[in-house]
Design a protein around this motif. Structure first.
Motif, PDB file in Angstrom:
ATOM      1  N   TRP A  23       0.870  -1.169   0.000  1.00  0.00           N
ATOM      2  CA  TRP A  23       0.000   0.000   0.000  1.00  0.00           C
ATOM      3  C   TRP A  23       0.910   1.223   0.000  1.00  0.00           C
ATOM      4  O   TRP A  23       1.608   1.490   0.968  1.00  0.00           O
ATOM      5  CB  TRP A  23      -0.884  -0.055   1.228  1.00  0.00           C
ATOM      6  N   ASN A  24       0.899   1.949  -1.109  1.00  0.00           N
ATOM      7  CA  ASN A  24       1.737   3.142  -1.246  1.00  0.00           C
ATOM      8  C   ASN A  24       0.898   4.401  -1.086  1.00  0.00           C
ATOM      9  O   ASN A  24      -0.002   4.655  -1.897  1.00  0.00           O
ATOM     10  CB  ASN A  24       2.416   3.160  -2.620  1.00  0.00           C
ATOM     11  N   ASP A  25       1.188   5.165  -0.067  1.00  0.00           N
ATOM     12  CA  ASP A  25       0.566   6.473   0.112  1.00  0.00           C
ATOM     13  C   ASP A  25       1.478   7.505  -0.547  1.00  0.00           C
ATOM     14  O   ASP A  25       2.596   7.747  -0.065  1.00  0.00           O
ATOM     15  CB  ASP A  25       0.407   6.794   1.607  1.00  0.00           C
ATOM     16  N   TYR A  26       1.023   8.080  -1.639  1.00  0.00           N
ATOM     17  CA  TYR A  26       1.809   9.107  -2.337  1.00  0.00           C
ATOM     18  C   TYR A  26       1.244  10.449  -1.899  1.00  0.00           C
ATOM     19  O   TYR A  26       0.169  10.870  -2.320  1.00  0.00           O
ATOM     20  CB  TYR A  26       1.703   8.917  -3.848  1.00  0.00           C
ATOM     21  N   VAL A  27       1.963  11.124  -1.035  1.00  0.00           N
ATOM     22  CA  VAL A  27       1.443  12.300  -0.332  1.00  0.00           C
ATOM     23  C   VAL A  27       1.932  13.574  -1.009  1.00  0.00           C
ATOM     24  O   VAL A  27       3.141  13.845  -1.057  1.00  0.00           O
ATOM     25  CB  VAL A  27       1.873  12.297   1.147  1.00  0.00           C
ATOM     26  N   ILE A  28       0.992  14.331  -1.530  1.00  0.00           N
ATOM     27  CA  ILE A  28       1.296  15.629  -2.133  1.00  0.00           C
ATOM     28  C   ILE A  28       0.741  16.709  -1.213  1.00  0.00           C
ATOM     29  O   ILE A  28      -0.435  16.707  -0.857  1.00  0.00           O
ATOM     30  CB  ILE A  28       0.665  15.746  -3.533  1.00  0.00           C
ATOM     31  N   ALA A  43      -0.679  -0.354  10.442  1.00  0.00           N
ATOM     32  CA  ALA A  43      -0.450  -1.263   9.317  1.00  0.00           C
ATOM     33  C   ALA A  43       0.477  -2.410   9.734  1.00  0.00           C
ATOM     34  O   ALA A  43       0.239  -3.570   9.381  1.00  0.00           O
ATOM     35  CB  ALA A  43       0.162  -0.498   8.142  1.00  0.00           C
ATOM     36  N   LYS A  44       1.499  -2.101  10.493  1.00  0.00           N
ATOM     37  CA  LYS A  44       2.430  -3.129  10.963  1.00  0.00           C
ATOM     38  C   LYS A  44       1.713  -4.136  11.848  1.00  0.00           C
ATOM     39  O   LYS A  44       1.910  -5.349  11.738  1.00  0.00           O
ATOM     40  CB  LYS A  44       3.584  -2.479  11.721  1.00  0.00           C
ATOM     41  N   ALA A  45       0.849  -3.630  12.735  1.00  0.00           N
ATOM     42  CA  ALA A  45       0.097  -4.518  13.633  1.00  0.00           C
ATOM     43  C   ALA A  45      -0.885  -5.398  12.870  1.00  0.00           C
ATOM     44  O   ALA A  45      -1.197  -6.510  13.311  1.00  0.00           O
ATOM     45  CB  ALA A  45      -0.649  -3.683  14.681  1.00  0.00           C
ATOM     46  N   TRP A  46      -1.357  -4.918  11.737  1.00  0.00           N
ATOM     47  CA  TRP A  46      -2.307  -5.678  10.913  1.00  0.00           C
ATOM     48  C   TRP A  46      -1.599  -6.597   9.910  1.00  0.00           C
ATOM     49  O   TRP A  46      -2.254  -7.361   9.202  1.00  0.00           O
ATOM     50  CB  TRP A  46      -3.209  -4.724  10.134  1.00  0.00           C
ATOM     51  N   GLY A  47      -0.288  -6.493   9.810  1.00  0.00           N
ATOM     52  CA  GLY A  47       0.427  -7.292   8.824  1.00  0.00           C
ATOM     53  C   GLY A  47       0.277  -6.753   7.416  1.00  0.00           C
ATOM     54  O   GLY A  47       0.329  -7.511   6.440  1.00  0.00           O
ATOM     55  N   ILE A  48       0.110  -5.441   7.287  1.00  0.00           N
ATOM     56  CA  ILE A  48      -0.067  -4.798   5.985  1.00  0.00           C
ATOM     57  C   ILE A  48       1.249  -4.152   5.555  1.00  0.00           C
ATOM     58  O   ILE A  48       1.867  -3.422   6.340  1.00  0.00           O
ATOM     59  CB  ILE A  48      -1.183  -3.726   6.047  1.00  0.00           C
ATOM     60  N   ASN A  49       1.664  -4.415   4.322  1.00  0.00           N
ATOM     61  CA  ASN A  49       2.844  -3.753   3.771  1.00  0.00           C
ATOM     62  C   ASN A  49       2.461  -2.324   3.401  1.00  0.00           C
ATOM     63  O   ASN A  49       1.647  -2.112   2.497  1.00  0.00           O
ATOM     64  CB  ASN A  49       3.343  -4.493   2.525  1.00  0.00           C
TER      65      ASN A  49
END
Length: 288
Positions: A23-28, A43-49
């Protein structure tokens, strides 16, 4: 059909272990202080990359194209996460991020006071204090008794009115309807305690094939936390006619118990349960 379900279950577990993508958050623009750090923690606690890329404040054609590319890859990854955590996983994820932010904020916090009739169920409000703490909220119910003096009631009312600014701050943090969501979590905790005290049924998992033990250990932990009597029977890799008959009996017994759990925890109890199990699996991987 049962063998097919077993294969689907194995696929589900495989997805939980080997979920590909990021999951890439591209923040502008200027990022909100603490938000993306909280998002990374959850995200880390959920096991999400998960990763956030901060692109700056000036929008260019190149940045716009890259943002669209990330949106496309995120969409594919989100489908995997929906299989793992349920269709409404993003809603709960964002709430967890808000809780993480509020627990760790440097902003001065108040105390949430609530005036409550003394004849109300005090166990509910004791549970509410515990749940509120998981949100980073200090909650103190104030019980109104019949023998309270007018001066005491006036003092409590003044306390309650002074509390309004903090309640508004919490609404700004968690959004409208946050109190209803928190109360639903409290009702869920109370239901778990009641079920733990009164339950006589058992949920039996009849497993044929090579089991993924981390998954079933996580399932045991979540079931215990929910007050659910849970038992798993590992039957080896060969399905016999005798085992098929026993599985049919187990499935009927489970179906009756699941109806009880649905009344107690809501129609979506299984989605919530599976989501909690997947979180436990992710935490087990972190500790390895």
């Amino acid at each position: 059909m049962r063998i097919l379900l077993l294969l689907l279950s194995t696929l589900f577990i495989s997805l939980s272990i080997h979920a590909q993508g990021t999951w890439n958050d591209y923040v502008i623009g200027r990022p909100m202080p603490g938000y993306f750090e909280a998002k990374q923690t959850v995200a880390k606690a959920w096991g999400i990359n998960y990763q956030a890329t901060f692109a700056g404040c000036v929008l260019s054609d190149e940045m716009s194209d890259k943002s669209k590319q990330y949106q496309a890859t995120n969409k594919a990854y989100f489908k995997t996460l929906a299989i793992k955590y349920g269709d409404n996983w993003m809603e709960e994820f964002e709430l967890e991020v808000k809780k993480e932010m509020h627990r760790n904020t440097s902003q001065k916090k108040g105390i949430w006071y609530e005036l409550v009739d003394n004849n109300k169920d005090k166990s509910f409000y004791a549970a509410k204090q515990v749940v509120a703490q998981t949100w980073g909220i200090t909650y103190k119910p104030q019980f109104l008794t019949k023998d309270m003096s007018a001066t005491e009631k006036a003092a409590l009312t003044e306390l309650f009115l002074a509390n309004n600014d903090y309640v508004q701050q919490l609404e700004n943090t968690f959004g409208k309807g946050w109190q209803k969501i928190l109360d639903q979590e409290v009702e869920f905790e109370v239901a778990k305690q009641q079920h733990l005290a009164n339950n006589t049924a058992t949920w039996v998992d009849y497993v044929v094939g090579k089991p993924y033990m981390t998954y079933f250990e996580a399932k045991k932990i979540v079931a215990k936390d929910w007050g659910i009597a849970y038992e798993v029977k590992f039957q080896g890799c060969e399905l016999t006619p005798k085992m098929e008959k026993e599985m049919a009996k187990v499935e009927k017994s489970n179906a009756r118990y699941f109806k009880t759990l649905e009344k107690l925890y809501g129609e979506d109890w299984k989605t919530k349960f599976d989501r909690a199990v997947q979180k436990k699996v992710a935490q087990a991987h972190l500790s390895q």
